[in-house]
Enzyme design. Structure first.
Site, short mmCIF file in Angstrom:
data_model
loop_
_atom_site.label_atom_id
_atom_site.label_comp_id
_atom_site.label_asym_id
_atom_site.label_seq_id
_atom_site.Cartn_x
_atom_site.Cartn_y
_atom_site.Cartn_z
N TYR A 108 0.87 -1.17 0.00
CA TYR A 108 0.00 0.00 0.00
C TYR A 108 0.91 1.22 0.00
O TYR A 108 1.60 1.48 0.99
CB TYR A 108 -0.91 0.02 1.23
CG TYR A 108 -2.02 1.04 1.16
CD1 TYR A 108 -3.25 0.72 0.60
CD2 TYR A 108 -1.83 2.33 1.64
CE1 TYR A 108 -4.26 1.66 0.52
CE2 TYR A 108 -2.84 3.28 1.56
CZ TYR A 108 -4.06 2.94 1.00
OH TYR A 108 -5.06 3.88 0.92
N TYR A 165 -10.39 -1.76 6.02
CA TYR A 165 -9.88 -0.40 6.13
C TYR A 165 -9.60 0.01 7.58
O TYR A 165 -8.90 0.99 7.82
CB TYR A 165 -10.87 0.59 5.52
CG TYR A 165 -10.91 0.59 4.00
CD1 TYR A 165 -10.12 -0.29 3.26
CD2 TYR A 165 -11.73 1.47 3.31
CE1 TYR A 165 -10.17 -0.29 1.87
CE2 TYR A 165 -11.77 1.49 1.93
CZ TYR A 165 -11.00 0.60 1.21
OH TYR A 165 -11.04 0.61 -0.16
#
Length: 350
Positions: free
Chosen positions: A220, A312
């Protein structure tokens, strides 16, 4: 007799002609035309059902306009796919697909392969030592020097629990590129597809090959900003209904990764309350514990064609408790409704 309006490649629209089927020797384009026409009427039926349900007027372009727009979209997505593959620095290829609507490539997104520091933030913290192993799997290597277990088994799968940091060999190590302790730094080895979802979640990412459990899938990455700046941006993002902020809170809450404008394939990975990817903190060249790299590993076997997701709310520690969430200033905002559809869905993204 059916006639088809033909746009001749390299010629202006004024030279378009109507041609009977027997004059057309382009089976691939005819198949695309048939698929687009079928897609058009399918969307017309769907929009009519939505109109009856919501009592709203849904505007659809004419069939001819739809076919033209679909062709232009296809070309735009192909150009975007080519650009993404020019920019990537990893083995796995990137594909793009939209069989759902007329949405084209994002206009404000820039593909990067590693963190992009915001002005005033330095990511330079070069390592001062490296291992001298001849076999990093069996000898006292970088993880042992950092006081943690080696992260990988002989099959290159993660073997440590969430919350345990990964220390990979670095540029000062004497081992070569085939070292078993160099996994994340090589980038994703899998071919992935950025695709348009049919459930209203925008773009998503699916794997085109089978991924074994506990395997590294992607990093990420994005723009590294301060937590104060993340709070400011987060309020703006909430108003737009988007979520791209990832707090780097391995040991502190000083920095956040923002993948809204700058990022890699992970920018398009959707949330799920029952995800198939798990977050781990990674240290390679930069050993600053405030700035770990964020790696996503598979939690189970993921079959070809399956969408990739992560939670998330998930932290590098593996903790998704409400207490850990409240400690992050970037999360103290309005709640976003979750659409993951999982049986264990919590109802909100934050």
């Amino acid at each position: 007799m059916a006639y088809y309006l033909v746009k001749w490649k390299g010629w202006p629209d004024s030279t378009n002609t109507w041609e009977p089927l027997q004059n057309l020797k382009c089976s691939r384009l005819l198949q695309q035309f048939s698929d687009d026409r079928r897609s058009y009427f399918s969307q017309v039926k769907r929009d009519k059902r939505l109109t009856l349900k919501r009592s709203e007027t849904v505007q659809m372009p004419t069939l001819a306009n739809y076919i033209v727009r679909k062709a232009k979209q296809r070309l735009a997505l192909q150009r975007w796919q080519d650009e993404l593959n020019r920019r990537r620095n990893h083995k796995g290829k990137i594909f793009v697909e939209n069989t759902v609507d007329l949405e084209g490539p994002p206009t404000d997104f820039y593909y990067i392969n590693e963190y992009k520091p915001a002005p005033g933030i330095s990511l330079v913290n070069e390592v001062t030592f490296g291992c001298s192993c001849t076999n990093c799997f069996f000898e006292k290597c970088c993880p042992a020097e950092a006081g943690v277990l080696g992260a990988y088994n002989k099959k290159h799968q993660i073997r440590i629990p969430p919350g345990t940091p990964i220390y990979e060999c670095n540029s000062r190590c004497q081992c070569g590129p085939e070292c078993p302790n160099r996994i994340v730094q090589k980038g994703t080895p899998y071919s992935l597809c950025i695709f348009r979802t049919s459930n209203g979640c925008g773009w998503g990412v699916k794997t085109l090959v089978k991924i074994k459990r506990m395997s590294f899938v992607m990093e990420y990455v994005g723009e590294v900003i301060t937590s104060e700046e993340a709070e400011r941006r987060g309020q703006l993002y909430d108003n737009r209904g988007i979520t791209y902020l990832f707090d780097l809170d391995y040991e502190s809450d000083e920095f956040t990764v923002d993948a809204a404008r700058y990022g890699n394939v992970s920018h398009f990975v959707n949330h799920s309350c029952d995800p198939n990817l798990q977050v781990f903190n990674v240290f390679i060249e930069n050993l600053d514990t405030r700035l770990p790299r964020i790696a996503l590993f598979s939690t189970r076997t993921i079959n070809a064609g399956e969408e990739l997701t992560f939670d998330y709310q998930m932290k590098g520690s593996g903790d998704i408790s409400s207490d850990s969430i409240d400690q992050s200033p970037a999360m103290k905002r309005m709640r976003t409704v979750c659409r993951c559809g999982a049986v264990t869905c919590r109802g909100y993204l934050n």
